[in-house]
Design a protein around this motif. Sequence first.
Motif, short mmCIF file in Angstrom:
data_model
loop_
_atom_site.label_atom_id
_atom_site.label_comp_id
_atom_site.label_asym_id
_atom_site.label_seq_id
_atom_site.Cartn_x
_atom_site.Cartn_y
_atom_site.Cartn_z
N PHE A 103 0.80 -1.21 0.00
CA PHE A 103 0.00 0.00 0.00
C PHE A 103 0.84 1.26 0.00
O PHE A 103 0.35 2.32 -0.40
CB PHE A 103 -0.97 0.00 1.19
CG PHE A 103 -2.24 -0.75 0.90
CD1 PHE A 103 -3.41 -0.06 0.61
CD2 PHE A 103 -2.27 -2.13 0.88
CE1 PHE A 103 -4.58 -0.75 0.32
CE2 PHE A 103 -3.43 -2.82 0.60
CZ PHE A 103 -4.60 -2.13 0.33
N SER A 104 2.09 1.18 0.45
CA SER A 104 2.95 2.36 0.34
C SER A 104 3.53 2.48 -1.07
O SER A 104 3.57 3.56 -1.65
CB SER A 104 4.08 2.29 1.37
OG SER A 104 4.86 1.13 1.18
N GLY A 105 3.95 1.35 -1.65
CA GLY A 105 4.55 1.38 -2.98
C GLY A 105 3.55 1.56 -4.10
O GLY A 105 3.83 2.24 -5.09
N PHE A 106 2.37 0.98 -3.95
CA PHE A 106 1.35 1.05 -4.98
C PHE A 106 0.28 2.09 -4.64
O PHE A 106 -0.85 2.01 -5.11
CB PHE A 106 0.67 -0.32 -5.15
CG PHE A 106 1.54 -1.39 -5.73
CD1 PHE A 106 2.76 -1.72 -5.17
CD2 PHE A 106 1.14 -2.11 -6.83
CE1 PHE A 106 3.57 -2.72 -5.69
CE2 PHE A 106 1.93 -3.12 -7.37
CZ PHE A 106 3.15 -3.41 -6.79
N TYR A 107 0.65 3.07 -3.82
CA TYR A 107 -0.34 3.98 -3.23
C TYR A 107 -1.18 4.70 -4.28
O TYR A 107 -2.40 4.70 -4.22
CB TYR A 107 0.36 5.01 -2.34
CG TYR A 107 -0.59 5.93 -1.64
CD1 TYR A 107 -1.27 5.53 -0.48
CD2 TYR A 107 -0.85 7.22 -2.14
CE1 TYR A 107 -2.16 6.37 0.15
CE2 TYR A 107 -1.74 8.06 -1.50
CZ TYR A 107 -2.40 7.64 -0.36
OH TYR A 107 -3.29 8.48 0.26
N ILE A 108 -0.52 5.31 -5.28
CA ILE A 108 -1.26 6.09 -6.28
C ILE A 108 -2.17 5.18 -7.10
O ILE A 108 -3.35 5.51 -7.34
CB ILE A 108 -0.28 6.86 -7.20
CG1 ILE A 108 0.51 7.89 -6.39
CG2 ILE A 108 -1.04 7.53 -8.34
CD1 ILE A 108 1.54 8.64 -7.20
N ALA A 109 -1.65 4.03 -7.50
CA ALA A 109 -2.45 3.10 -8.30
C ALA A 109 -3.65 2.59 -7.51
O ALA A 109 -4.78 2.52 -8.03
CB ALA A 109 -1.59 1.92 -8.76
N LEU A 110 -3.43 2.24 -6.23
CA LEU A 110 -4.53 1.73 -5.40
C LEU A 110 -5.53 2.84 -5.07
O LEU A 110 -6.75 2.58 -4.99
CB LEU A 110 -3.98 1.11 -4.12
CG LEU A 110 -3.18 -0.18 -4.33
CD1 LEU A 110 -2.53 -0.63 -3.03
CD2 LEU A 110 -4.07 -1.29 -4.89
N PRO A 137 -10.33 -0.33 -12.66
CA PRO A 137 -9.89 -1.44 -11.81
C PRO A 137 -9.55 -2.70 -12.61
O PRO A 137 -8.60 -3.42 -12.26
CB PRO A 137 -11.09 -1.69 -10.88
CG PRO A 137 -11.86 -0.42 -10.89
CD PRO A 137 -11.68 0.14 -12.26
N ALA A 138 -10.33 -2.98 -13.66
CA ALA A 138 -10.04 -4.16 -14.48
C ALA A 138 -8.65 -4.09 -15.08
O ALA A 138 -7.94 -5.11 -15.19
CB ALA A 138 -11.09 -4.30 -15.58
N LEU A 139 -8.22 -2.91 -15.47
CA LEU A 139 -6.87 -2.71 -16.00
C LEU A 139 -5.82 -2.75 -14.91
O LEU A 139 -4.79 -3.43 -15.02
CB LEU A 139 -6.81 -1.37 -16.74
CG LEU A 139 -5.44 -0.93 -17.26
CD1 LEU A 139 -5.03 -1.77 -18.47
CD2 LEU A 139 -5.45 0.55 -17.63
N LEU A 140 -6.08 -2.04 -13.80
CA LEU A 140 -5.05 -1.89 -12.77
C LEU A 140 -4.80 -3.17 -11.98
O LEU A 140 -3.68 -3.37 -11.47
CB LEU A 140 -5.44 -0.75 -11.81
CG LEU A 140 -5.37 0.66 -12.41
CD1 LEU A 140 -5.75 1.70 -11.36
CD2 LEU A 140 -3.97 0.95 -12.95
N TRP A 141 -5.79 -4.04 -11.86
CA TRP A 141 -5.53 -5.31 -11.18
C TRP A 141 -4.51 -6.14 -11.96
O TRP A 141 -3.63 -6.78 -11.37
CB TRP A 141 -6.82 -6.10 -10.98
CG TRP A 141 -7.57 -5.69 -9.76
CD1 TRP A 141 -8.83 -5.17 -9.67
CD2 TRP A 141 -7.09 -5.77 -8.41
NE1 TRP A 141 -9.16 -4.90 -8.36
CE2 TRP A 141 -8.11 -5.26 -7.56
CE3 TRP A 141 -5.90 -6.20 -7.82
CZ2 TRP A 141 -7.97 -5.19 -6.18
CZ3 TRP A 141 -5.76 -6.12 -6.44
CH2 TRP A 141 -6.79 -5.64 -5.63
#
Length: 337
Positions: free
Chosen positions: A79-86, A126-130
């Motif tokens: 959650f720290s590394g993927f913060y912007i994406a999440l 979300p379908a793309l980012l997962w």
Amino acid sequence: MDLQTIWFILVTVLFTGFFFLEGFDFGVGILHPFMSRDDRERRTVINTIGPFWDGNEVWLITAGGAMFAAFPEWYATLFSGFYIALLLMLVALILRGVAFEFRSKHDNPAWRAFWDWSIFTGSAIPALLWGVAFANFIRGVPIDQSMNYAGGFFNLLNPYALVCGLASLSIFTLHGAVFLTLKTTGSLQERAMSLAKKVWAPATLLSLAFMIYTFIETDLYQRLGVNPGIIPVFSVLALLSVIVLLQKNASGWAFAMTGISIAFSTVTIFMGLFPRVLVSSLDPDWSLTIYNSSSSDYTLGIMTIVAAVFVPVVLVYQGWSYWVFRQRVSTDSELEY
């Protein structure tokens, strides 16, 4: 089998269930603006997933909770590394949920059009980012010796991850199209069948491209070994069979095959990771595993008892809801959204 392995398997099951169930939700949302010719048809399409979409998202909440409780270091680094994406994914999911509830609150065509495209956006992102996220799990991200993410947002948008993102976007769209053939009638069903046949080719090609790229870019298949390597082969065979089943109007079997393909692909990724949960591209020894990122055995033991009691209850309840709302939805049905 130790408790860390048990909880790794449970997280795998939760994500597999989420992608299987929420996958067709995303697909219906993506196809929603293109499937319908008037407002009543658009409402009909939304009502095919109306009783299910919020329950399906519970799988994601549960998976996130299991990660947080069982593997806090994995959760913290992710959650720290993927913060912007999440964060982007979360905003999209919120927008999607609000759109389902708000679009029918006003008859103004511009109002409804805005929320219709919000459903599309909130499903497609979300379908793309997962796919992007899971590709980075197995390819590796810059994690230092202290388990801290040492990269930026654009490290995640590498070509390999984007191919995986497009593959997940396309296969969820196909999954949703096949689901619509099971839940609609008349001209809507015919359009859903036509769209499913059109989406099948790019979904299959992108999935194959992702598999080939994975073999080149990662150690996933080498770690699987010979016998477990059969699983991704079954995933491809299931996807290839979909077009044959659609041509024979066997929509139920086609939906089962898209679901099997999604499930086997997810299981393949987790099996290839094990016992790792997040690979370090800086040094393989700095990767997060189920052992260096887990909670204490006492915590895992208490959680196992709780999960053994409540998970079957949730499964029975959700299965019951699908049985109750198993009928097809037509433009003549009473519509809510």
